[in-house]
Design an enzyme around this catalytic site. Structure first.
Site, short mmCIF file in Angstrom:
data_model
loop_
_atom_site.label_atom_id
_atom_site.label_comp_id
_atom_site.label_asym_id
_atom_site.label_seq_id
_atom_site.Cartn_x
_atom_site.Cartn_y
_atom_site.Cartn_z
CB SER A 183 57.42 35.63 36.94
OG SER A 183 56.13 35.05 36.95
CB THR A 184 57.26 31.69 34.20
OG1 THR A 184 55.99 32.28 34.41
CG2 THR A 184 57.10 30.25 33.75
CG HIS A 209 55.24 36.81 39.90
ND1 HIS A 209 55.23 37.25 38.59
CD2 HIS A 209 55.33 37.92 40.66
CE1 HIS A 209 55.31 38.57 38.57
NE2 HIS A 209 55.36 39.00 39.82
CG MET A 303 54.08 35.13 32.62
SD MET A 303 52.69 34.03 32.25
CE MET A 303 51.79 34.10 33.80
CG ASP A 306 55.54 42.58 38.47
OD1 ASP A 306 55.50 43.80 38.68
OD2 ASP A 306 55.54 41.72 39.38
#
Length: 387
Positions: A183-184, A209, A303, A306
């Site tokens: 993600s991030t 993401h 973050m 998930d």
């Protein structure tokens, strides 16, 4: 889901006076967010930063004169500040945004379509943007070669294309699959990891993401950097050696299912899981059920949580599982949750992750091996897919 500091400051950089005003008012209404500045250009941003330093910058990437990408590169070289790109969904905007993420931007948020005449931003729109900004404020920024503060890594970098072991790996287990969730900070992480995989390596399924419309451009960019073929997944795509499939951002999850003994990506409707769609948990949990004991998987920077449950399912199925270590994670959220829940067998620095994934192909986990992989497939389905 609000992660990061309880109170943080934001500088908005956007050439649109309407957008600056709407975003400032919307963020000011969110608890803990302080908009300390709103400027229209790169030059105004530099003047502001000479006096005050925000915790995070919300940056428009398409501006007249010096664009956001040039400003970002200069700022990251002089004084890195966590930056979230708020980009319009145009072909040029998407391409520049991918370059901005590679240059050090922490995250990307699609500019709300609600700013069009006669429309309003959807309920929760500002809360969603605030979540991304709050998380970015905690990001660990790594200086790059040529930037002030750059420190040469203590570990020797891996070769870009470790092709020597590939024939033995594929010949040994041609049915093996690699799964990755991020993600991030994941754009930078994947841009580092994937070029290290050989052209004939095991198929790779990825959930990163990103907003709808950005993953196709990201896949095309990776395809120019990697020995493997990289593309955005289409419903029904087969997972084949030498290929990387990235789940499309937006409205559907990516499940991995078997059809006549062939693994295929299926894009399916469903509510967000762990606040995410597509979700790493959905992809990894479906893969664990469809292809037990023949998977190597990794959770990278990001973050939230998930992927923690999905990685645990792959681990329980007899697969090999890893989490990126804290020192090299821009946001140590998803890898930390995966480790805490017991799904990862080891924490691995990013520059060593490709080698660990390749070395694990065809080899049972050090602590357990499922004697009968079919037994896992008959277990009750994960709660992720229960209504």
């Amino acid at each position: 889901m609000m992660t990061g500091p309880t109170d943080f400051s934001v500088l908005i950089v956007d050439d649109s006076a309407v957008f600056r005003r709407v975003l400032s008012r919307g963020l000011d209404a969110v608890s803990g967010v302080r908009v300390i500045g709103s400027v229209a250009s790169a030059a105004e941003a530099r003047a502001f930063l000479a006096v005050r330093r925000p915790d995070v910058i919300a940056l428009d990437i398409e501006m007249p004169g010096e664009d956001g990408l040039s400003f970002l590169r200069d700022q990251m070289a002089r004084d890195p500040i966590p930056t979230v790109v708020i980009s319009a969904l145009t072909a040029r905007g998407v391409r520049i945004t991918i370059s901005a993420l590679e240059a050090g931007a922490v995250d990307v948020v699609a500019k709300p379509a609600g700013l069009a005449p006669g429309k309003v931003i959807p309920d929760g729109g500002f809360e969603d943007i605030a979540v991304r900004l709050r998380s970015a404020a905690t990001a660990r920024l790594t200086a790059r070669a040529g930037q002030r503060g750059f420190v040469q890594p203590t570990t020797a970098p891996l070769p870009l294309r470790p092709t020597a072991p590939a024939p033995a790996i594929v010949a040994l287990r041609p049915d093996w699959v690699i799964a990755i969730g991020s993600s991030t900070g994941g754009v930078q992480a994947l841009t580092t990891l994937l070029p290290m995989l050989p052209a004939d390596g095991p198929p790779v399924a990825i959930v990163q993401h990103m907003p709808e419309g950005f993953t196709a451009a990201f896949a095309k960019r990776l395809d120019t950097l990697c020995a493997m073929s990289v593309r955005e997944a289409v419903d029904g795509d087969a997972l084949t050696p030498g290929s990387v499939l990235i789940a499309p951002g937006g409205e559907r999850h990516m499940r991995i299912e078997t059809e006549a003994g062939v693994l295929r990506a299926r894009l399916v409707d469903g509510p967000p899981v762990c606040f995410s769609r597509p979700s790493v948990d959905v992809m990894m949990t479906s893969l664990a059920a469809a292809w037990p004991a023949r998977i190597s998987a990794a959770i990278l920077t990001g973050m939230g949580s998930d992927g923690a449950d999905g990685l645990l399912r792959i681990h329980a199925s007899g697969g090999r599982t890893f989490a990126q270590d804290e020192a090299t994670s821009q946001i140590y959220g998803m890898p930390a949750r995966a480790w805490e829940r017991g799904g990862a067998e080891d924490r691995v620095p990013l520059d060593q992750m490709a080698a660990r994934l390749l070395a694990s192909v065809g080899r049972a986990p050090p602590d357990r091996a499922l004697s009968d992989p079919a037994e896992f497939a008959t277990r009750p389905p994960s709660r992720l897919f229960q209504s």
